[in-house]
Design a protein around this motif. Structure first.
Motif, PDB file in Angstrom:
ATOM      1  N   LEU A   6      24.216  -8.317  -7.039  1.00  0.00           N
ATOM      2  CA  LEU A   6      24.905  -7.613  -5.806  1.00  0.00           C
ATOM      3  C   LEU A   6      25.114  -6.081  -6.325  1.00  0.00           C
ATOM      4  O   LEU A   6      24.735  -5.251  -5.280  1.00  0.00           O
ATOM      5  CB  LEU A   6      25.979  -8.210  -5.292  1.00  0.00           C
ATOM      6  CG  LEU A   6      26.622  -7.742  -4.202  1.00  0.00           C
ATOM      7  CD1 LEU A   6      25.657  -7.633  -2.938  1.00  0.00           C
ATOM      8  CD2 LEU A   6      27.929  -8.544  -3.768  1.00  0.00           C
ATOM      9  N   PHE A   7      25.690  -5.873  -7.320  1.00  0.00           N
ATOM     10  CA  PHE A   7      25.653  -4.472  -7.584  1.00  0.00           C
ATOM     11  C   PHE A   7      24.512  -3.566  -7.736  1.00  0.00           C
ATOM     12  O   PHE A   7      24.506  -2.298  -7.173  1.00  0.00           O
ATOM     13  CB  PHE A   7      26.463  -4.570  -9.003  1.00  0.00           C
ATOM     14  CG  PHE A   7      26.759  -3.018  -9.525  1.00  0.00           C
ATOM     15  CD1 PHE A   7      27.811  -2.279  -8.495  1.00  0.00           C
ATOM     16  CD2 PHE A   7      26.292  -2.250 -10.698  1.00  0.00           C
ATOM     17  CE1 PHE A   7      28.238  -0.885  -9.131  1.00  0.00           C
ATOM     18  CE2 PHE A   7      26.781  -1.149 -10.902  1.00  0.00           C
ATOM     19  CZ  PHE A   7      27.591  -0.508 -10.173  1.00  0.00           C
ATOM     20  N   ALA A   8      23.372  -4.312  -8.171  1.00  0.00           N
ATOM     21  CA  ALA A   8      22.193  -3.673  -8.344  1.00  0.00           C
ATOM     22  C   ALA A   8      21.591  -3.014  -7.010  1.00  0.00           C
ATOM     23  O   ALA A   8      21.269  -1.997  -6.448  1.00  0.00           O
ATOM     24  CB  ALA A   8      21.089  -4.473  -8.994  1.00  0.00           C
ATOM     25  N   GLN A   9      21.839  -4.306  -5.871  1.00  0.00           N
ATOM     26  CA  GLN A   9      21.550  -3.962  -4.532  1.00  0.00           C
ATOM     27  C   GLN A   9      22.525  -2.992  -3.738  1.00  0.00           C
ATOM     28  O   GLN A   9      21.656  -2.382  -3.249  1.00  0.00           O
ATOM     29  CB  GLN A   9      21.514  -5.330  -3.913  1.00  0.00           C
ATOM     30  CG  GLN A   9      20.316  -6.411  -4.234  1.00  0.00           C
ATOM     31  CD  GLN A   9      20.728  -7.629  -3.315  1.00  0.00           C
ATOM     32  OE1 GLN A   9      21.297  -7.839  -2.305  1.00  0.00           O
ATOM     33  NE2 GLN A   9      19.903  -8.528  -3.645  1.00  0.00           N
ATOM     34  N   ILE A  10      23.493  -2.953  -4.156  1.00  0.00           N
ATOM     35  CA  ILE A  10      24.285  -1.873  -3.686  1.00  0.00           C
ATOM     36  C   ILE A  10      23.857  -0.621  -4.077  1.00  0.00           C
ATOM     37  O   ILE A  10      24.084   0.511  -3.248  1.00  0.00           O
ATOM     38  CB  ILE A  10      25.872  -2.029  -3.954  1.00  0.00           C
ATOM     39  CG1 ILE A  10      26.546  -3.348  -3.229  1.00  0.00           C
ATOM     40  CG2 ILE A  10      26.758  -0.750  -3.703  1.00  0.00           C
ATOM     41  CD1 ILE A  10      27.881  -3.839  -3.723  1.00  0.00           C
ATOM     42  N   LYS A  11      23.832  -0.295  -5.317  1.00  0.00           N
ATOM     43  CA  LYS A  11      23.290   0.886  -6.115  1.00  0.00           C
ATOM     44  C   LYS A  11      21.783   1.435  -5.400  1.00  0.00           C
ATOM     45  O   LYS A  11      21.505   2.451  -5.098  1.00  0.00           O
ATOM     46  CB  LYS A  11      23.313   0.908  -7.461  1.00  0.00           C
ATOM     47  CG  LYS A  11      24.376   0.789  -8.275  1.00  0.00           C
ATOM     48  CD  LYS A  11      24.355   0.777  -9.622  1.00  0.00           C
ATOM     49  CE  LYS A  11      23.740   2.034  -9.857  1.00  0.00           C
ATOM     50  NZ  LYS A  11      23.804   2.140 -11.646  1.00  0.00           N
ATOM     51  N   GLY A  12      20.991   0.270  -4.999  1.00  0.00           N
ATOM     52  CA  GLY A  12      19.706   0.617  -4.373  1.00  0.00           C
ATOM     53  C   GLY A  12      19.403   0.672  -2.925  1.00  0.00           C
ATOM     54  O   GLY A  12      18.378   0.753  -2.445  1.00  0.00           O
ATOM     55  N   ASN A  13      20.707   0.351  -2.235  1.00  0.00           N
ATOM     56  CA  ASN A  13      20.431   0.284  -0.717  1.00  0.00           C
ATOM     57  C   ASN A  13      21.615   1.150  -0.103  1.00  0.00           C
ATOM     58  O   ASN A  13      22.665   0.624  -0.084  1.00  0.00           O
ATOM     59  CB  ASN A  13      20.462  -1.202  -0.391  1.00  0.00           C
ATOM     60  CG  ASN A  13      20.221  -1.348   1.104  1.00  0.00           C
ATOM     61  OD1 ASN A  13      20.797  -0.681   2.134  1.00  0.00           O
ATOM     62  ND2 ASN A  13      19.464  -2.153   1.326  1.00  0.00           N
ATOM     63  N   ALA A  14      21.523   2.064   0.558  1.00  0.00           N
ATOM     64  CA  ALA A  14      22.496   3.053   0.972  1.00  0.00           C
ATOM     65  C   ALA A  14      22.989   2.426   2.286  1.00  0.00           C
ATOM     66  O   ALA A  14      24.579   2.515   2.329  1.00  0.00           O
ATOM     67  CB  ALA A  14      21.609   4.236   1.705  1.00  0.00           C
ATOM     68  N   ASP A  15      22.463   1.506   3.041  1.00  0.00           N
ATOM     69  CA  ASP A  15      23.096   0.518   4.039  1.00  0.00           C
ATOM     70  C   ASP A  15      24.347  -0.330   3.387  1.00  0.00           C
ATOM     71  O   ASP A  15      25.485  -0.411   3.954  1.00  0.00           O
ATOM     72  CB  ASP A  15      22.472  -0.058   5.034  1.00  0.00           C
ATOM     73  CG  ASP A  15      21.476   0.973   6.004  1.00  0.00           C
ATOM     74  OD1 ASP A  15      21.840   2.198   6.247  1.00  0.00           O
ATOM     75  OD2 ASP A  15      20.248   0.438   6.431  1.00  0.00           O
TER      76      ASP A  15
END
Length: 53
Positions: A6-15
């Motif tokens: 989830l942290f990786a997704q947060i870092k890679g997705n501005a929305d």
């Protein structure tokens, strides 16, 4: 989903980052984690972020 994923997704997705920021501002991180299939506690997740930011 794990905290790491989830942290990786947060870092890679501005929305998603904006959604997490809003959850942080509103005190709804636990609901945010649940909505994204992460079973980590709010305390564990915020600690993880602090260690990896």
């Amino acid at each position: 989903m794990s905290m790491e994923e989830l942290f990786a997704q947060i870092k890679g997705n501005a929305d998603l980052a904006n959604e997490f920021e809003a959850a942080t501002d509103n005190g709804t991180i636990g609901a945010f984690l649940s909505a994204h299939g992460c079973s980590a506690s709010e305390a564990d997740f915020t600690s993880y972020i602090a260690d990896h930011s």
